[in-house]
Design an enzyme around this catalytic site. Structure first.
Site: not given
Ligand code: GLP
Length: 262
Positions: A67, A136, A138, A143
Site C-alpha cells: 500500500d 482493527d 486490516h 479496513e
Molecule cells: C499500517 C500498514 C499495515 C501494517 C499496520 C501495522 O496500517 N498499512 O500494512 O500492518 O500499519 O503497523 P504496526 O506494525 O506499526 O503496528
C-alpha cells in the site's frame, strides 16, 4: 494456516527474516510482497544484516508493497516509499527499478490501481507476501468490511487507523492522509505464500480473532484462513489470547519444514 510462537519480538522478526532469506536462496528472482509499519522494521534490519554478513543477494529480487498513502509525494518523510528506501532498499543490493509501490500521486488513481495489478501479473504473481496487522484487523489498508475478493483500489482509512499511524506523522493526526491505495484482500490471497508477523500485547486480541475467529469481512486478516499456505508468526505477548497455543507449539516442534528454524 500455521502459527509459530517465539519468545519475543526480536526472535519472531529473526524467524521471518530467515524464512525470507531461505526463499531468496531457493529462488533468487523471488517476487516478494512487502509491508510497512513498526513491526516490520526489525525484519528489514535483520535482512540487511543477512545481506552484509552472509552475502544474501537481492540483485534479482522484485518487490511489490501492499500500500501507499494518497497525496504524499514519494520523498515525503512519512511516505511508504521513503520507509522502504530507508529500512531496506538502501541497505541491500536491490535494484530500485525492481521495487514497486502504488503511486499515491497518480492523476488517475483507478488507472494506477489497475496498472499495479497488471505489473504483479506480468512478473508472475507474488511468491511470498509479508503482512502485519492493524489494530482493527486490516491487512494492507483493507479496513473492516473490505470485500474478501477486493483488488487493488483506493480505500478510506478508519479513525482508529489514522490514530494508530499518527505516530509516523509526528503524532499529528491532521497530517495523516485520509486515503490510501492498497492491494485488495483478493489480491493478497493470490500470493503463493503469506507470512504474517504480529508482536506485542496490544495486538493479542485482534490476532486471536483473525486466526481462531470466524472468517469475516469485519476482520480482513481472518481471510488468511482461506489461504492454502499461510504462516502466522507471533511473539508470546501477541499469542496471549490464542486458545490453541499448545497445539501450535507441537506442530512447530514436529513439522520437518521448521527443523532448521527450531
Ligand atoms: C499500517 C500498514 C499495515 C501494517 C499496520 C501495522 O496500517 N498499512 O500494512 O500492518 O500499519 O503497523 P504496526 O506494525 O506499526 O503496528
Amino acid at each position: 494456516m500455521e502459527v509459530i510462537i517465539r519468545d519475543d519480538a526480536g526472535q519472531a522478526a529473526q524467524l521471518v527474516a530467515r524464512l525470507i532469506a531461505r526463499e531468496i536462496r531457493v529462488k533468487p528472482d523471488l517476487v516478494l510482497g512487502l509491508a510497512t509499519g513498526r513491526t516490520m522494521e526489525q525484519v528489514y534490519s535483520r535482512l540487511a544484516t543477512l545481506h552484509r554478513e552472509t552475502g544474501l543477494s537481492f540483485a534479482r529480487v522484485r518487490t511489490f508493497n501492499l500500500d501507499e498513502y494518497i497525496g504524499l509525494p514519494v520523498d515525503h518523510p512519512s511516505s511508504y516509499r521513503r520507509y522502504m528506501n530507508e529500512h531496506l532498499f538502501s541497505k541491500v543490493d536491490i535494484r530500485l527499478e525492481n521495487t514497486h509501490l502504488p503511486n499515491g500521486m497518480a492523476a488517475d488513481l483507478n488507472a494506477e490501481c489497475a496498472a499495479y495489478e497488471r505489473r504483479m501479473r506480468e512478473w508472475g504473481g507474488i511468491d511470498l507476501q509479508l503482512l502485519g496487522i492493524g489494530s482493527d484487523g486490516h491487512i494492507g489498508f483493507n479496513e473492516p468490511l473490505s470485500a474478501l475478493q477486493s483488488r487493488t483500489r483506493e480505500k478510506a482509512l478508519t479513525p482508529s487507523t489514522l490514530r494508530q499511524n499518527a505516530a509516523m506523522f509526528g503524532g499529528d493526526l491532521a497530517k495523516v492522509p485520509r486515503r490510501a491505495i492498497t492491494m485488495g484482500v483478493g489480491t493478497i490471497l493470490e500470493s503463493r505464500r503469506c507470512v504474517m508477523l504480529v508482536t506485542g500485547e496490544s495486538k493479542s486480541g485482534i490476532v486471536a480473532q483473525a486466526v481462531e475467529g470466524p472468517i469475516t469481512a469485519m476482520v480482513s486478516a481472518s481471510a488468511l484462513q482461506l489461504h492454502p499456505h499461510c504462516t502466522v508468526i507471533v511473539d508470546e505477548a501477541a499469542a496471549d489470547g490464542l486458545k490453541g497455543k499448545d497445539y501450535y507449539r507441537w506442530i512447530f516442534a514436529n513439522e520437518p519444514e521448521w527443523a532448521e528454524f527450531r
